[in-house]
Design an enzyme around this catalytic site. Sequence first.
Site, short mmCIF file in Angstrom:
data_model
loop_
_atom_site.label_atom_id
_atom_site.label_comp_id
_atom_site.label_asym_id
_atom_site.label_seq_id
_atom_site.Cartn_x
_atom_site.Cartn_y
_atom_site.Cartn_z
N ARG A 1 32.61 40.11 38.64
CA ARG A 1 32.62 41.38 39.39
C ARG A 1 32.25 42.56 38.51
O ARG A 1 32.74 42.71 37.40
CB ARG A 1 34.02 41.60 39.96
N GLU B 1 31.37 53.01 33.54
CA GLU B 1 32.14 51.82 33.16
C GLU B 1 31.15 50.73 32.80
O GLU B 1 29.94 50.86 33.04
CB GLU B 1 33.08 51.39 34.29
N ARG C 1 32.11 42.58 31.50
CA ARG C 1 33.47 42.21 31.08
C ARG C 1 33.59 40.86 30.43
O ARG C 1 34.31 40.68 29.46
CB ARG C 1 34.37 42.18 32.31
N HIS D 1 40.22 40.65 32.02
CA HIS D 1 39.94 42.02 31.57
C HIS D 1 40.06 42.04 30.05
O HIS D 1 41.03 41.53 29.48
CB HIS D 1 40.93 43.01 32.19
N HIS E 1 42.64 39.09 35.39
CA HIS E 1 42.61 40.37 36.08
C HIS E 1 42.20 40.26 37.55
O HIS E 1 42.74 40.95 38.40
CB HIS E 1 41.63 41.27 35.34
P1 FAD Z 1 46.31 44.21 47.18
O1 FAD Z 1 46.08 45.64 46.97
O2 FAD Z 1 46.81 43.43 46.01
O3 FAD Z 1 47.38 44.05 48.36
C1 FAD Z 1 47.91 42.79 48.68
C2 FAD Z 1 48.94 42.95 49.78
O4 FAD Z 1 49.26 41.66 50.32
C3 FAD Z 1 50.26 43.55 49.35
O5 FAD Z 1 50.67 44.47 50.32
C4 FAD Z 1 51.23 42.36 49.36
O6 FAD Z 1 52.58 42.69 49.65
C5 FAD Z 1 50.65 41.53 50.47
N1 FAD Z 1 50.99 40.10 50.39
C6 FAD Z 1 50.64 39.22 49.43
N2 FAD Z 1 51.14 38.00 49.72
C7 FAD Z 1 51.84 38.13 50.87
C8 FAD Z 1 52.61 37.23 51.66
N3 FAD Z 1 52.80 35.94 51.34
N4 FAD Z 1 53.18 37.71 52.79
C9 FAD Z 1 53.06 39.01 53.15
N5 FAD Z 1 52.34 39.90 52.43
C10 FAD Z 1 51.73 39.46 51.31
N6 FAD Z 1 39.54 47.58 41.11
C11 FAD Z 1 38.69 48.61 41.18
O7 FAD Z 1 37.74 48.59 41.96
N7 FAD Z 1 38.88 49.71 40.38
C12 FAD Z 1 39.93 49.80 39.51
O8 FAD Z 1 40.08 50.81 38.82
C13 FAD Z 1 40.82 48.71 39.41
N8 FAD Z 1 41.87 48.76 38.54
C14 FAD Z 1 42.80 47.75 38.58
C15 FAD Z 1 43.94 47.84 37.79
C16 FAD Z 1 44.92 46.88 37.85
C17 FAD Z 1 46.15 47.00 36.99
C18 FAD Z 1 44.76 45.77 38.73
C19 FAD Z 1 45.80 44.71 38.81
C20 FAD Z 1 43.61 45.65 39.50
C21 FAD Z 1 42.64 46.64 39.44
N9 FAD Z 1 41.49 46.56 40.23
C22 FAD Z 1 40.61 47.60 40.26
C23 FAD Z 1 41.33 45.49 41.22
C24 FAD Z 1 41.77 46.02 42.60
O9 FAD Z 1 42.86 46.90 42.43
C25 FAD Z 1 42.18 44.91 43.54
O10 FAD Z 1 41.23 43.89 43.55
C26 FAD Z 1 42.30 45.46 44.97
O11 FAD Z 1 43.16 46.57 44.98
C27 FAD Z 1 42.82 44.37 45.90
O12 FAD Z 1 43.10 44.96 47.13
P2 FAD Z 1 43.64 44.05 48.31
O13 FAD Z 1 43.87 44.95 49.46
O14 FAD Z 1 42.76 42.89 48.48
O15 FAD Z 1 45.04 43.47 47.74
C1 SIN Z 2 39.80 49.30 34.83
O1 SIN Z 2 40.19 50.43 35.04
O2 SIN Z 2 39.38 48.89 33.76
C2 SIN Z 2 39.85 48.33 35.96
C3 SIN Z 2 38.63 48.52 36.76
C4 SIN Z 2 38.39 47.32 37.63
O3 SIN Z 2 39.09 46.33 37.57
O4 SIN Z 2 37.40 47.38 38.36
#
Ligand code: FAD
Ligand code: SIN
Length: 527
Positions: free
Chosen positions: A372, A115, A276, A230, A337
């Site tokens: 990032r 990537e 990015r 993104h 993103h």
């Molecule tokens: P999240 O996985 O977003 O979880 C947040 C949680 O908090 C949820 O359960 C939600 O319900 C809860 N929550 C939020 N607010 C409240 C509230 N007020 N009260 C109670 N609960 C609440 N990163 C990579 O490293 N590789 C990838 O391939 C990649 N692809 C991505 C693709 C997409 C479409 C997106 C959007 C992001 C991507 N990212 C990727 C980034 C990565 O997915 C996220 O940064 C990461 O998953 C965040 O994890 P987290 O546990 O911090 O939050």
């Molecule tokens: C992607 O698949 O392009 C998202 C990867 C990331 O946000 O790290």
Amino acid sequence: MKPSIKTVDFLVIGGGVAGLRAAIELAPKGSVLVLTKDKPTESSTEYAQGGIAVALSDEDEVGIHYDDTIKAGDGLCREDAVRILVEEGPGLILELISWGAEFDKEGSKLSFTMEAAHSRKRILHSRGDATGKEIERVLINKARSFPSISRFDFAFTLDLILENDRCVGATVLRHDTVFNIFAKAVILATGGAGQVFSRTTNPMIATGDGIAIACRAGALISDMEFIQFHPTTLYFPAAPPFLLSEAMRGEGAVLKNTQRKRFMPEYHEMSELAPRDAVTRAIVSEMVKTNSRHVYLDLTHLDKEFTKKRFPLIYATCLQYNIDITEDLIPVSPAAHYIMGGVYTNIYGETSIKGLFAAGEVASTGVHGANRLASNSLLEGLVYGARTGKQAAHYIDKENIDIAGIESYPEGFSDKASSMSALDVEKTRSTLRQVMWNKVGIIRCGESLSIAKKWLDKKNAILDMSFQNRRGFELKNMLTVAQLITDAALARKGSVGAHYRSDCKSKGDNWQKHTACRKDQTVTWID
Ligand code: FAD
Ligand code: SIN
């Protein structure tokens, strides 16, 4: 309304990779309650496509992963935080595999892809482009195996409960009932804030609640100007900005302008695999040059069967819009993103408030600096989720906190409804998102930021309102987060990483410091 009461040892707010990994670490130490504001799987984690970066291939080393992360962060990564990420990552991935995670393989060996801004193939992926779903599945199953972990879904956290400057729980709205949940330690893992912008890859839950909640409680918030846009999301009438994974460019897809001319080699020596922020700005520049609202992503030169097998989710989704990615150019444009900033923490996940910890996208550990590195975020969730869990357990052992003794506590929720109608809430949300996209987006300047600030400040009355439902409370949180981003972007008079100001293109004074802010205070600078 008198709140219902619940009491646990550990309250984990968020059920994505960071929250679940923290909960699993805490499970042997006491009772753990995991809150999600929607159904358990609704998170950015669930939608992650490209994969998870880890130095596990024969051609890779943790030192090279470290160097690539530092380089992408453009001089603002906290080096100790990066070292921990790359060194502890491999062990936690192997542990995840031992819990049942299935990553794609070539023969009997794990398959690593490339990537942007990585100098080695180091991205593990699952079922092609469904990596996040696999990680969420495994972590949910693992969490279920501990009787000490329980879940509370559709439970919207309104505010933290503080007693003598220590965090001892949270006030939560679930359907029409308000709960005061008391806990000896609270872990925020609420994810990102992409919904603050009108074009975003983020799911609807990503309204920056954790950052706003922590800010209201007086926690230190840092690096809020650093928003990652993104480069490639679907640009199609009536379609949401569905993510077109960077892994597509990793496998050889190229970017073309609307005159069908490839342009990235003119902008960066790494062409489509430049960092990015560089690719995003090059796309904006081509859109301006060609007076178009998009450019194209082209995979038509790749083997059709390979493309379908490697990107099954993207292939099927684009087909819904009559785009066959094996034959057609895909119209793409950037979208918000990821937020590099958030609730300030040290390398143990401790925030500036005792008893409050943060991990994952809501936290600002400094691990991503100003930009990032792709696929480092899922890894961050695993590594810092586990570390934060460990530290929270250590904290309650050390401090001997008696939450049963708490007698008075704030209600955190008032029966006095706001004067805003549901329609006003929706209209204000929509305008706020447009203002942020147009004035605080990919390319900012002092003038655009000041216009945004003025608009946001006019909405200050919302910050004192109490609502009857999630949408209203989310608006309040989005306003706080929008103000934090705008203020930090105004303060940083220079361009670093993902923060680009057309009126100050050099890095500017103070550039190696981090912006920091507390409720009702102006932005300051910290190391
Ligand atoms: P999240 O996985 O977003 O979880 C947040 C949680 O908090 C949820 O359960 C939600 O319900 C809860 N929550 C939020 N607010 C409240 C509230 N007020 N009260 C109670 N609960 C609440 N990163 C990579 O490293 N590789 C990838 O391939 C990649 N692809 C991505 C693709 C997409 C479409 C997106 C959007 C992001 C991507 N990212 C990727 C980034 C990565 O997915 C996220 O940064 C990461 O998953 C965040 O994890 P987290 O546990 O911090 O939050
Ligand atoms: C992607 O698949 O392009 C998202 C990867 C990331 O946000 O790290």
